[in-house]
Design a protein around this motif. Sequence first.
Motif, PDB file in Angstrom:
ATOM      1  N   ASN A  59       1.430   5.280   0.217  1.00  0.00           N
ATOM      2  CA  ASN A  59       0.789   6.417   0.720  1.00  0.00           C
ATOM      3  C   ASN A  59       1.665   7.723   0.169  1.00  0.00           C
ATOM      4  O   ASN A  59       2.804   7.625   0.039  1.00  0.00           O
ATOM      5  CB  ASN A  59       1.003   6.558   2.372  1.00  0.00           C
ATOM      6  N   LYS A  79     -10.766   7.155   3.903  1.00  0.00           N
ATOM      7  CA  LYS A  79      -9.735   6.326   4.823  1.00  0.00           C
ATOM      8  C   LYS A  79     -10.069   6.357   6.003  1.00  0.00           C
ATOM      9  O   LYS A  79     -10.286   7.495   6.676  1.00  0.00           O
ATOM     10  CB  LYS A  79      -8.500   6.863   4.373  1.00  0.00           C
ATOM     11  N   GLU A 133      -3.968   6.541  -0.050  1.00  0.00           N
ATOM     12  CA  GLU A 133      -3.187   5.224  -0.048  1.00  0.00           C
ATOM     13  C   GLU A 133      -3.864   4.489  -1.129  1.00  0.00           C
ATOM     14  O   GLU A 133      -4.859   4.032  -1.271  1.00  0.00           O
ATOM     15  CB  GLU A 133      -3.780   4.638   1.328  1.00  0.00           C
ATOM     16  N   THR A 134      -2.866   3.976  -2.003  1.00  0.00           N
ATOM     17  CA  THR A 134      -2.927   3.414  -3.254  1.00  0.00           C
ATOM     18  C   THR A 134      -2.821   1.826  -2.816  1.00  0.00           C
ATOM     19  O   THR A 134      -1.545   1.463  -2.348  1.00  0.00           O
ATOM     20  CB  THR A 134      -2.029   3.592  -4.286  1.00  0.00           C
ATOM     21  N   LYS A 135      -4.057   1.370  -2.739  1.00  0.00           N
ATOM     22  CA  LYS A 135      -4.150  -0.298  -2.018  1.00  0.00           C
ATOM     23  C   LYS A 135      -3.456  -1.299  -3.203  1.00  0.00           C
ATOM     24  O   LYS A 135      -3.573  -1.268  -4.340  1.00  0.00           O
ATOM     25  CB  LYS A 135      -5.369  -0.500  -1.672  1.00  0.00           C
ATOM     26  N   ASN A 136      -2.814  -2.211  -2.469  1.00  0.00           N
ATOM     27  CA  ASN A 136      -2.487  -3.439  -2.964  1.00  0.00           C
ATOM     28  C   ASN A 136      -1.730  -3.439  -4.412  1.00  0.00           C
ATOM     29  O   ASN A 136      -2.115  -4.058  -5.462  1.00  0.00           O
ATOM     30  CB  ASN A 136      -3.756  -4.254  -3.160  1.00  0.00           C
ATOM     31  N   ASP A 155       0.939  -1.241   0.089  1.00  0.00           N
ATOM     32  CA  ASP A 155       0.089  -0.087   0.124  1.00  0.00           C
ATOM     33  C   ASP A 155       0.905   1.263   0.025  1.00  0.00           C
ATOM     34  O   ASP A 155       1.813   1.277   0.880  1.00  0.00           O
ATOM     35  CB  ASP A 155      -0.896  -0.077   1.183  1.00  0.00           C
ATOM     36  N   THR A 192      -8.491   5.690   0.082  1.00  0.00           N
ATOM     37  CA  THR A 192      -7.791   4.744  -0.599  1.00  0.00           C
ATOM     38  C   THR A 192      -7.991   4.783  -1.914  1.00  0.00           C
ATOM     39  O   THR A 192      -9.147   5.236  -2.559  1.00  0.00           O
ATOM     40  CB  THR A 192      -8.329   3.201  -0.059  1.00  0.00           C
TER      41      THR A 192
END
Length: 498
Positions: A220, A286, A235-238, A218, A270
Amino acid sequence: MSTNVLPTYDDVVSRYEPVIGLETHVELGTVTKMFCGCPTDFGAEPNTQVCPVCLGLPGSLPVANRAAIEATIRIGLALNCSIATWCRFARKNYFYPDMPKNFQISQYDEPLCTDGYLDVEVDGETVRIGIERVHLEEDTGKTLHVGGATGRIHGATESLVDYNRAGIPLVEIVTKPVPGLGAKAPEIAKAYVAELRDVIRTLGVSDVRMEQGSMRCDVNTSLNLPGAEWGTRTETKNVNSLRSVERSVRTEMLRQAMVLDGGGTITQETRHFHEDTGDTTSGRSKETATDYRYFPEPDLVPLAPEPAWVEQLKAALPELPREHRARLKTEWNLSDLDMQSILNAGAVSLIERTVAAGASPEAARKWWLGELSRRANAEGVELEAVGATPEQVAKLQVLVASGKLTDKLARQVLEGVLAGEGDPEQIMAARGLEVVSDTGALTAAIDEAIAANPDVAEKIRGGNQAAAGVLIGAVMKTTKGQADAKTVRELVLARLSN
């Protein structure tokens, strides 16, 4: 500036300062899950590796996996962390279909490992990334959205949940915010994840295969004006590849600058990264820690690792990647620039395995940093996913060194390897690419070339050896490029010296 026009990257870094932070999740390679005895094999039929504990059925009680605790301590030690003498698990409460208990057993204010660092090298510069915490938790299940075009819930006709992954030991490694990186922020983010992956792989506690989800990141990102307070982060996930880590930071920097330039504000949320376009899109707002209603897990006793045990684990740590690279640099007689090129390409392990399989360091480096890196860049994949194994590259180089293949023919064989046609020897035989070494056949081709070019032959007899290139080219054409040019040259000159 209009809010729908992206600025250039150079413009963004000239006006804004980025701050990044990375939260990396690593599935541990234990035989059983974190709090039960279910197996952790990847790829099993859905919902076949579950039990009352990992499904959260009433009356079931968790028991902590000692191997997972040990692996987490070893990760913390390798990252120069302090290891807690007393800590405990907590319940992180939130509802999502892949959470069978509607809470996750994790750690909150009392993590197992804290306050460490990891040094990474970018363009000859060492950057120290602070580690806030390394804590242990259980993974969630996996939701599959089917019937739509994107694989996401929007547009899907149904969603299916596989709980096989629920309960697998998961280590979360959280960096401290990293300011002051400037234009290199995306590159340093990638280098950090690459170095972290190498450390964990060296420890042998996870296969860290990002394409299978055993390592996920993840990312940030925030922007602020020089001297101002840090901006609101997203937060860019996965994010599941090294290349995508770099792209996601760059993309968010550009997007946030566009919003700020247009007078807008950044929402703490996110976001999803799209591999095909390189864009990010909004996911959900978030949450903050209070939203998760953390409280100590009542069904598990606290962890209190014995200091003597921690010291034993520390003494048994293997040679870590940074020290390992320094040793290889000496053994392979490389310059700092050579080693940095290998590191930037993510090729250290690949080259080392190629050398172990029989190639020289120089030859292994040539293949991985040359043709194979070019292919990987063209296809937009990591070097290790390009389609050739170190063992195949070593076999290819052995064929070149033995004189059975020229470099040109070897590249044709490599094409077959990347196309999945088999090992180099099989492809060489199937495609008929072996070097023509029959002296009789070469002599006949040389005589034919001499007869067709008598004026060139006379020049060579007169001492103009440079003219031999014409005859060599004719012979190579006759043999369809399968003759060794050096051998042909020697035979031509010998033939015309009589």
